[in-house]
Structures are given as C-alpha cells and as structure tokens.
Write an enzyme that holds these catalytic residues in place. Structure first.
Site, PDB file in Angstrom:
ATOM      1  N   ASN A  32      -0.993  42.529  28.650  1.00 55.81           N
ATOM      2  CA  ASN A  32      -2.044  41.475  28.263  1.00 55.81           C
ATOM      3  C   ASN A  32      -1.489  40.773  27.318  1.00 55.81           C
ATOM      4  O   ASN A  32      -2.319  39.710  27.001  1.00 55.81           O
ATOM      5  CB  ASN A  32      -3.315  42.257  28.240  1.00 55.81           C
ATOM      6  CG  ASN A  32      -3.431  42.968  27.027  1.00 55.81           C
ATOM      7  OD1 ASN A  32      -2.245  43.350  26.338  1.00 55.81           O
ATOM      8  ND2 ASN A  32      -4.496  43.454  26.664  1.00 55.81           N
ATOM      9  N   TYR A 145      -5.229  55.252  16.466  1.00 52.84           N
ATOM     10  CA  TYR A 145      -3.902  55.366  17.302  1.00 52.84           C
ATOM     11  C   TYR A 145      -3.857  56.932  17.552  1.00 52.84           C
ATOM     12  O   TYR A 145      -3.560  57.364  18.587  1.00 52.84           O
ATOM     13  CB  TYR A 145      -2.971  55.029  16.584  1.00 52.84           C
ATOM     14  CG  TYR A 145      -1.482  55.000  17.207  1.00 52.84           C
ATOM     15  CD1 TYR A 145      -1.379  54.137  18.105  1.00 52.84           C
ATOM     16  CD2 TYR A 145      -0.329  55.589  16.635  1.00 52.84           C
ATOM     17  CE1 TYR A 145      -0.006  53.914  18.962  1.00 52.84           C
ATOM     18  CE2 TYR A 145       0.801  55.436  17.239  1.00 52.84           C
ATOM     19  CZ  TYR A 145       0.912  54.534  18.284  1.00 52.84           C
ATOM     20  OH  TYR A 145       2.092  54.814  18.898  1.00 52.84           O
TER      21      TYR A 145
END
Ligand code: UDP
Length: 321
Positions: A32, A145
């Site tokens: 993306n 993360y």
C-alpha cells in the site's frame, strides 16, 4: 512456483522479489506504499513474471489464480516509522496477517512470516535462542511493533495447529543494505547519511548497547532457504557478529575519512541493551550462515546511499517553491 509477496516495495520485500524471480518463480507483489517505495521495483516493472497489486492487506484482498506460497513482509519496521504509525503497525500485524493466512489457507499455499528479534524485547538471555520467550514492555514506545509481531507469530502457529496450515516463521535481526530509506531513522542509513553530508554522527546513550548487523544478501539467502525447507520455525536469521553502537559509529567515521565527529544524544526509552542471534538452528536445519563481513557489506551499501542522497538533494533543489 507462483508466490505472493506483501510489503513488496519495501527494503526486504523488494530484495525477496528479486531473489524469487532469479530462481525462476512468478511473483505477485502487493503493497500500500505506506513506507515502501515503487522505485525499489522499477527494475522489474517490465518483467512478465512480475505482477503488481497496490492494496492494503488490512482489508480482505483477493489474488486470482493459483498461489504456491505467500511471504509477508508488510509492516513499518524502523523505530521511527512505527512510532509515527503505531495503529497501522498493529493493524498490519493482526488484520493484515489474518488476511494473508486466510488467502494462504484458501490457496493451499505455504505462509512465510517475517517476524523479528524484537519479539525478544530487551533480552535477559544472551545470545538469543528461539526458545527464549522475551522481555517486552507491552505498553512502551516499541510495543506497537513488538506486540504486533508477537501476535502475528501466535496467529501463524494457531493456523498451523487448527488448520494444519504449512507455515515458516523467520525472526529477522538487524539487516542493512541498498534500498533502505535514508530517512528511516535506523542507525545504518542515519549514520551513513550523516557522514555523507559531513554532519556529526549521532550515538544514542553512551553507545555501549550492541547490535549484530546482517547484510541483506545473506538475509535473503536464509529466508529463501527457510521458505523451501520444511521448517516451521521460528528460526533466527541474522549475523551473530556483535558490535557496540559506538564501535559501529567509529567504523562509519573511518570509512568516511574520519572527518565527522561523534556526538552523544539521549538513549530512546526501552532501547534494547544488547542483541545477538544464536543461529545454531539455522546452521543445522538450513545449512545457512552469513558470509559477508560488516566492512564489506558497508562498502557495498555506501555507493547506494551516496546516490540516494544525491537524488534526494537534486529533488529538493528542483522542488517547486
Ligand atoms: N542509534 C544511534 N544513533 C542513531 C540511530 C540509532 O545510536 O542515529 C542506536 C539506537 O539507539 C539503537 C541502535 O542504534 O541502540 C540500533 O537502532 P536502530 O534504529 O537501527 O534499530 P533497533 O535495533 O533499535 O530496532
């Protein structure tokens, strides 16, 4: 094989696409472009075995035709990027990985997860082996993360257990090389960029924290071997040669002719004190170990960063206004 690669225009994703094409496979690259760069795929855009699909894997996505494997590299991966994009990072490790696993299940394809040494957090065990569970702050600045990747691993093994889904989990340690973004904030592009611009090299804390840097070609070799193996993992992939960040800065200083001074800046919160992979599992099961020394890998990267910097400054000179 026909292989789907998500995060295809990023640093590792684009190198993995190159490797798959070189092995004779067909590749469907998905991204993306949130942190990736189409320029990383420009050299293969005319390749008939390469298909490009701009899509966000956090939404359900379809790939027509047969798929033999799906390699998932889609995630912001530098501390600067995931601090800027914490929600996107958590979404891609959860919804994104879920959608990838559903596609792999539907197509009866092998699923390769690019996980991370961040699963070990700020480790209390050294070097880190795959059976170490880690020491992660679930609410700290790196948690978006770390927990996203830990969740992704949990989801991957759950699909393996429930659906007998063939999976491969790679725990990737610090990797560097051409196609890293100069501004992604990681220590390799940051310090080389500073050296090339004649600026001071910023060392966070006193520089005694360690990392173990793997050149990208070595890492890609390990990933490819893992993909075609029968090894579910997780398997550590990284270079076991450990260096302090201050030693690393001195090496960059020497490579640049010794002109840039070193300056010390505050250590970011939860910055791991040390990190070094135990790669005995990869050695044993994949017959793999890194071959490229830090000096050689940095010289190979230097030219790339130099031309990236030239291109960036050319662009800003010509930018309107
Ligand atoms: N670091 C540094 N100066 C910089 C950027 C990073 O001293 O300009 C340090 C950082 O604090 C960490 C190490 O270098 O200890 C590696 O950081 P990086 O962002 O590359 O990745 P990490 O391994 O922390 O995910």
């Amino acid at each position: 094989m026909r292989i789907v690669v998500t995060g295809a225009s990023g640093f590792l994703g684009s190198h993995f696409c190159d490797r798959l094409l070189a092995e004779g496979h067909a590749v469907v690259g998905i991204d993306n472009l949130i942190t990736g760069n189409r320029a990383n795929l420009a050299h293969i855009s005319g390749e008939p075995r390469f298909e490009w699909l701009e899509a966000d894997i956090c939404q359900p996505f379809a790939v027509s035709g047969p798929v033999d494997a799906l390699a998932d590299f889609a995630s912001p991966a530098s501390p600067v990027d995931y601090a800027r994009l914490p929600l996107e990072t958590l979404q891609v490790g959860s919804f994104g990985v879920f959608h990838c696993l559903e596609l792999a299940r539907e197509k009866r394809a092998v699923f390769l997860l690019s996980s991370t040494s961040e699963c070990y957090g700020d480790p209390e065990v050294h070097p880190q082996r795959e059976d170490y569970w880690g020491h992660v702050n679930p609410i700290g600045p790196r948690s978006c993360y770390d927990e996203s990747k830990r969740f992704a691993e949990a989801l991957t093994v759950a699909y393996h257990r429930v659906h007998n889904q063939p999976v491969r989990i790679a725990r990737i340690f610090n990797t560097y090389g051409p196609r890293m973004r100069l501004d992604d904030g990681r220590v390799v592009p940051q310090l080389i960029g500073q050296a090339l611009r004649g600026e001071a090299l910023t060392v966070y804390g006193d520089g005694s924290q360690t990392r173990s840097f793997c050149y990208v070609d070595d890492l890609i070799e390990g990933l490819y071997r893992l993909l075609i193996s029968q090894e579910t993992g997780p398997v550590n992939l990284g270079n076991p040669t450990e260096t302090t960040i201050l030693e690393f800065a001195r090496l960059i200083q020497a490579l640049s002719g010794g002109h840039s001074p070193i300056v010390f800046r505050p250590l970011p919160a939860d910055d791991p004190r040390r990190r070094c992979p135990d790669i005995s599992l990869a050695r044993r099961r994949l017959d793999w170990q890194p071959r490229i020394t830090l000096q050689d890998g940095l010289s190979c990267s230097w030219d790339y960063f130099e031309s990236a910097l030239r291109a960036a400054s050319g662009q800003s000179r010509h930018a309107p206004g």
